[in-house]
Design an enzyme around this catalytic site. Structure first.
Site, PDB file in Angstrom:
ATOM      1  CD  GLN A  11      46.639 -66.667   2.019  1.00 19.06           C
ATOM      2  OE1 GLN A  11      45.642 -67.278   1.670  1.00 19.06           O
ATOM      3  NE2 GLN A  11      47.429 -67.086   2.974  1.00 19.06           N
ATOM      4  CB  SER A  90      43.812 -68.007  -5.056  1.00 23.14           C
ATOM      5  OG  SER A  90      43.751 -69.001  -4.058  1.00 23.14           O
ATOM      6  CG  LEU A  91      41.788 -64.614  -1.349  1.00 22.66           C
ATOM      7  CD1 LEU A  91      40.830 -63.453  -1.105  1.00 22.66           C
ATOM      8  CD2 LEU A  91      42.753 -64.718  -0.172  1.00 22.66           C
ATOM      9  NE  ARG A 115      39.292 -70.826  -1.476  1.00 21.93           N
ATOM     10  CZ  ARG A 115      40.472 -70.258  -1.720  1.00 21.93           C
ATOM     11  NH1 ARG A 115      40.980 -69.399  -0.839  1.00 21.93           N
ATOM     12  NH2 ARG A 115      41.141 -70.539  -2.823  1.00 21.93           N
ATOM     13  CG  HIS A 196      45.814 -73.206  -5.443  1.00 15.70           C
ATOM     14  ND1 HIS A 196      44.466 -73.291  -5.708  1.00 15.70           N
ATOM     15  CD2 HIS A 196      46.024 -71.990  -4.894  1.00 15.70           C
ATOM     16  CE1 HIS A 196      43.887 -72.143  -5.348  1.00 15.70           C
ATOM     17  NE2 HIS A 196      44.809 -71.356  -4.848  1.00 15.70           N
ATOM     18  CD  GLN A 245      39.763 -71.163  -6.057  1.00 14.45           C
ATOM     19  OE1 GLN A 245      39.745 -71.503  -4.885  1.00 14.45           O
ATOM     20  NE2 GLN A 245      39.625 -69.911  -6.453  1.00 14.45           N
TER      21      GLN A 245
END
Length: 305
Positions: A11, A90-91, A115, A196, A245
């Site tokens: 992102q 991440s994503l 998510r 996170h 995660q």
């Protein structure tokens, strides 16, 4: 022997119009957008290509980014480009799951849509993230642990660039301490939540519930998880790592160092921007790094020539 890795950004790299040229030129790319729309119940092509105020909102950003990444991935695969391993930030890890054939694309689109929603809703106000420049991870970790409240490392991106996350007051206090400890700069990020961090454990638990119903396959190539910065070679731990995660540290620097140690010398960043290519060049100059976000970038890839 030369090895190639596909890497997928997270992102923050999104922009209006991303992926449009692939959509217009390649049928296989259009099919990815159509599948995303069907799977997630959202007009993803309009979200990506038309001016709107949703693209920077987490619950929409994630499905838009993943769709764009997978559309480009499928074009590269159609042209015969193969990777020896893969990872995503991440994503972006969901892009790696697609490259490694760990899940069906329909499931990936449904998961990333959920998510994004879970992360958006988990801690809607009072969270913050700040990029810390010019300070080592051990010092940052020590300062975070000594700061009252919830604050921790969100992303260890590359030498000299680490992101902290947590409660707004704790992040602000830690940033002030880090500047005193020698940080070159501390830059607050324009984000909609403390991603996170431990504050998002609830989002990870919700995602785990959805993951329970998804079929997972053994990777056809190794992908490296954000949580452990190590290859995942069997399907048994995939769901556990994806759930962790959401609130765990993204160990990107270590992930790249692991790939380098295992002989990867060519990296192809698939998706909007050059963020990961930039991180990589701060980790090692002795590699070939390319980014593919536009059709014209295909001409840069020697592996396709």
């Amino acid at each position: 022997m030369s090895k190639t890795a596909f890497i997928f950004p997270g992102q923050g790299a999104q922009y209006c119009g991303m992926g449009r040229d692939f959509y217009e030129k390649y049928q296989v790319a259009r099919e990815v957008y159509e599948l995303a729309e069907k799977s997630a119940g959202l007009d993803v092509a309009a979200l990506c290509f038309q001016e709107n105020d949703r693209l920077d909102i987490t619950e929409y950003t994630q499905i838009a980014m993943l769709t764009t990444e997978l559309a480009i991935l499928r074009v590269l695969e159609q042209k015969g480009l193969k990777a020896d391993c893969c990872a995503g930030l991440s994503l972006g890890e969901y892009g790696a799951l697609a490259a490694a054939r760990v899940m069906e694309m329909e499931d990936l689109f449904r998961l990333i849509r959920s998510r994004g929603i879970y992360m958006q809703e988990a801690y809607p106000v009072g969270g913050a993230m700040t990029a810390v420049l010019g300070l080592d991870a051990d010092t940052i970790r020590t300062v975070c642990e000594s700061t009252e409240g919830i604050v921790s490392i969100a992303n260890d991106n590359c030498p000299g660039q680490i992101v902290i996350t947590g409660e707004e007051s704790a992040v602000r206090t830690a940033a002030a301490k880090l500047q005193e400890a020698g940080a070159r700069r501390c830059v607050p990020l324009k984000v909609s939540g403390p991603f996170h961090s431990a504050l998002l454990e609830g989002a990870g638990e919700k995602l785990a519930g959805q993951l329970a119903a998804v079929t997972v396959h053994d990777p056809v190539i190794p992908y490296l998880s954000n949580v452990e910065a190590a290859p995942v070679t069997d399907s048994s731990r995939v769901k556990e790592l994806l759930a962790k995660q959401v609130s765990g540290t993204v160990r990107w620097r270590e992930t790249m160092e692991r790939m380098l140690a295992e002989g990867v010398d060519t990296f192809i960043e698939i998706g909007p921007g050059k963020t990961l290519t930039g991180f990589l060049r701060k980790i090692s100059r002795d590699v070939r790094a390319y980014n593919v976000e536009k059709v014209e970038d295909l001409e840069k890839l020697p592996l396709l020539l």
